[in-house]
Design a protein around this motif. Structure first.
Motif, mmCIF file in Angstrom:
data_model
loop_
_atom_site.group_PDB
_atom_site.id
_atom_site.type_symbol
_atom_site.label_atom_id
_atom_site.label_comp_id
_atom_site.label_asym_id
_atom_site.label_seq_id
_atom_site.Cartn_x
_atom_site.Cartn_y
_atom_site.Cartn_z
ATOM 1 N N ARG A 286 34.089 -13.454 51.374
ATOM 2 C CA ARG A 286 33.121 -12.534 51.989
ATOM 3 C C ARG A 286 32.206 -11.921 50.935
ATOM 4 O O ARG A 286 30.984 -11.846 51.122
ATOM 5 N N ILE A 287 32.790 -11.476 49.829
ATOM 6 C CA ILE A 287 31.968 -10.923 48.751
ATOM 7 C C ILE A 287 31.087 -12.016 48.146
ATOM 8 O O ILE A 287 29.913 -11.780 47.826
ATOM 9 N N GLY A 288 31.646 -13.217 48.007
ATOM 10 C CA GLY A 288 30.870 -14.329 47.467
ATOM 11 C C GLY A 288 29.693 -14.704 48.348
ATOM 12 O O GLY A 288 28.609 -15.047 47.859
ATOM 13 N N LEU A 289 29.889 -14.634 49.665
ATOM 14 C CA LEU A 289 28.790 -14.912 50.589
ATOM 15 C C LEU A 289 27.677 -13.882 50.411
ATOM 16 O O LEU A 289 26.483 -14.236 50.378
ATOM 17 N N HIS A 290 28.046 -12.624 50.292
ATOM 18 C CA HIS A 290 27.047 -11.567 50.078
ATOM 19 C C HIS A 290 26.320 -11.790 48.750
ATOM 20 O O HIS A 290 25.091 -11.603 48.664
ATOM 21 N N TYR A 291 27.043 -12.209 47.739
ATOM 22 C CA TYR A 291 26.464 -12.492 46.420
ATOM 23 C C TYR A 291 25.434 -13.623 46.504
ATOM 24 O O TYR A 291 24.320 -13.509 45.979
ATOM 25 N N LEU A 292 25.778 -14.700 47.188
ATOM 26 C CA LEU A 292 24.871 -15.843 47.312
ATOM 27 C C LEU A 292 23.639 -15.491 48.146
ATOM 28 O O LEU A 292 22.517 -15.930 47.829
ATOM 29 N N MET A 293 23.833 -14.711 49.210
ATOM 30 C CA MET A 293 22.691 -14.316 50.040
ATOM 31 C C MET A 293 21.731 -13.427 49.256
ATOM 32 O O MET A 293 20.503 -13.526 49.414
ATOM 33 N N LEU A 294 22.245 -12.559 48.409
ATOM 34 C CA LEU A 294 21.376 -11.732 47.573
ATOM 35 C C LEU A 294 20.610 -12.582 46.570
ATOM 36 O O LEU A 294 19.421 -12.329 46.310
ATOM 37 N N LYS A 295 21.280 -13.586 46.009
ATOM 38 C CA LYS A 295 20.606 -14.500 45.086
ATOM 39 C C LYS A 295 19.470 -15.231 45.793
ATOM 40 O O LYS A 295 18.349 -15.343 45.259
ATOM 41 N N ALA A 296 19.736 -15.740 46.993
ATOM 42 C CA ALA A 296 18.710 -16.453 47.756
ATOM 43 C C ALA A 296 17.575 -15.517 48.158
ATOM 44 O O ALA A 296 16.387 -15.890 48.091
ATOM 45 N N THR A 297 17.914 -14.296 48.561
ATOM 46 C CA THR A 297 16.891 -13.321 48.956
ATOM 47 C C THR A 297 15.990 -12.971 47.778
ATOM 48 O O THR A 297 14.760 -12.875 47.923
ATOM 49 N N ALA A 298 16.577 -12.786 46.601
ATOM 50 C CA ALA A 298 15.778 -12.477 45.416
ATOM 51 C C ALA A 298 14.840 -13.626 45.067
ATOM 52 O O ALA A 298 13.687 -13.403 44.668
ATOM 53 N N SER A 299 15.311 -14.849 45.233
ATOM 54 C CA SER A 299 14.462 -16.008 44.938
ATOM 55 C C SER A 299 13.276 -16.078 45.898
ATOM 56 O O SER A 299 12.144 -16.371 45.486
ATOM 57 N N ILE A 300 13.518 -15.820 47.182
ATOM 58 C CA ILE A 300 12.436 -15.867 48.174
ATOM 59 C C ILE A 300 11.443 -14.725 47.951
ATOM 60 O O ILE A 300 10.218 -14.930 47.964
ATOM 61 N N CYS A 301 11.981 -13.515 47.723
ATOM 62 C CA CYS A 301 11.101 -12.364 47.528
ATOM 63 C C CYS A 301 10.307 -12.470 46.223
ATOM 64 O O CYS A 301 9.231 -11.863 46.096
ATOM 65 N N GLY A 302 10.820 -13.204 45.269
ATOM 66 C CA GLY A 302 10.095 -13.378 44.018
ATOM 67 C C GLY A 302 8.787 -14.135 44.184
ATOM 68 O O GLY A 302 7.916 -14.070 43.306
ATOM 69 N N ILE A 303 8.631 -14.849 45.300
ATOM 70 C CA ILE A 303 7.409 -15.620 45.536
ATOM 71 C C ILE A 303 6.239 -14.700 45.856
ATOM 72 O O ILE A 303 5.117 -14.896 45.376
ATOM 73 N N PHE A 304 6.480 -13.668 46.675
ATOM 74 C CA PHE A 304 5.382 -12.823 47.134
ATOM 75 C C PHE A 304 5.605 -11.335 46.859
ATOM 76 O O PHE A 304 4.694 -10.531 47.033
ATOM 77 N N GLY A 305 6.803 -10.950 46.442
ATOM 78 C CA GLY A 305 7.100 -9.542 46.223
ATOM 79 C C GLY A 305 6.801 -9.113 44.800
ATOM 80 O O GLY A 305 6.549 -9.935 43.899
ATOM 81 N N SER A 306 6.832 -7.802 44.578
ATOM 82 C CA SER A 306 6.598 -7.272 43.233
ATOM 83 C C SER A 306 7.815 -7.519 42.348
ATOM 84 O O SER A 306 8.938 -7.731 42.829
#
Length: 346
Positions: A286-306
């Motif tokens: 469960r913690i690992g899933l949250h960790y991976l989702m945060l990694k993926a979210t950061a990668s996506i937000c890095g495209i258009f976010g500050s």
């Protein structure tokens, strides 16, 4: 003649009691009773049953993690649009975005930290019950000296690691996240240096303690063995990749766990290992899933976010990586210690 017959009768009467001596592992904690596999006599069957049940239990968490990730991505997109449409309001948009994203992620992260804390405490408490039984089993088969050395080392390291995580490292995770949010919102170099210092201190504490543990076990001669080189290499690579921060250290001791496949003859040891995995596996995933989702979210937000907001999301993923390291280190310490007892018992 009568004395000889009486002596033989006493020998046969007492012999079964001596050879039938069995050591039973303590019952699995109540919080993990439902996760315990039905087959506790075969390690491989019980392990795969645990893996399957743990993966199936992740379905609700996957939905929640995806919903939280989409919410963060939407918030970052909105902040980026507001900042681009209104000139001169980029800093204000970043401030609002950092506070919004930080507050959204903190709710989910807080529940994961509580889950990790409970898991570490359960594992540490179960180790305190399991180690005396394994020590008695090893001593009963003649390993008095080795059992004493193992018991002393494992109990000390288990107690130190459990206290270090619950009383120091977990509060430091909260401090790290507060500094990360403040640094992203304000952008002060002092806050960034303090955040990095807290993160490096937590990593150093875990690495140092586990290095001392594996060194002690190596000196006592229990973390050793020979096995298939390809399987050993694959196991080391897997552990090193799956457990952040301390995976490289723990992978060096994975040979003891892999070699144990040939000595899985002690019922107490098999049950104890399965009980440890029943406590550990589902929370870790469960913690690992949250960790991976945060990694993926950061990668996506890095495209258009500050950069600040993206860095904040990465800081939250780093916190989950540290939490994975804490729970993984506690579990593998118990597994390696139990296997070392079994090498003598089996």
């Amino acid at each position: 003649m009568k004395k000889l017959i009486l002596l033989l009768f006493l020998v046969f009467a007492l012999a079964p009691k001596g050879y039938a001596m069995e050591f039973t592992a303590p019952e699995v904690p109540r919080a993990a009773e439902d996760r315990m596999p039905e087959n506790t006599t075969s390690f491989s069957d019980g392990f795969w049953e645990l893996v399957q049940s743990s993966l199936l239990a992740l379905r609700p968490d996957i939905k929640e993690a995806c919903a939280a990730s989409l919410g963060v991505i939407a918030a970052v997109m909105l902040v980026s649009l507001l900042g681009s449409f209104q000139e001169g309001s980029q800093s204000a948009a970043n401030l609002v975005g950092c506070i919004t994203v930080g507050g959204t992620l903190m709710l989910r992260t807080n529940s994961m930290i509580h889950l990790g804390s409970e898991t570490v405490l359960l594992l540490s408490d179960y180790g305190k019950l399991l180690f005396p039984i394994m020590t008695a089993a090893l001593a009963a088969q003649g390993g008095v000296t080795s059992s004493a050395a193992l018991y002393t080392g494992t109990t000390i390291f288990d107690a130190v690691l459990g206290s270090l995580i619950s009383k120091l490292l977990l509060p430091m995770v909260y401090l790290f996240l507060v500094l990360a949010v403040a640094n992203s919102a304000v952008g002060e170099n002092v806050l960034k240096r303090m955040r990095d210092f807290i993160k490096n201190s937590m990593s150093w504490c875990l690495k140092t303690l586990l290095t001392v543990f594996t060194t002690y076990m190596s000196i006592t001669g229990v973390v050793s063995g020979t096995t298939d080189a390809a399987a050993l290499k694959a196991t080391k690579v897997t552990i090193s990749s799956v457990v952040p921060v301390v995976g490289g250290i723990l992978s060096d001791a994975s040979e003891a766990v892999l070699v144990s496949a040939g000595v899985m003859k002690n019922a107490a040891g098999i049950y104890g290992i399965l009980a440890v995995l029943a406590v550990f596996l589902e929370p870790f995933l469960r913690i690992g899933l949250h960790y991976l989702m945060l990694k993926a979210t950061a990668s996506i937000c890095g495209i258009f976010g500050s950069g600040r907001i993206t860095g904040l999301i990465e800081d939250f993923s780093s916190a989950m990586g540290l939490l994975l390291a804490m729970t993984g280190a506690t579990c593998l310490l118990l597994l390696i210690s139990t296997v070392c007892f079994m090498k003598g018992v089996g």
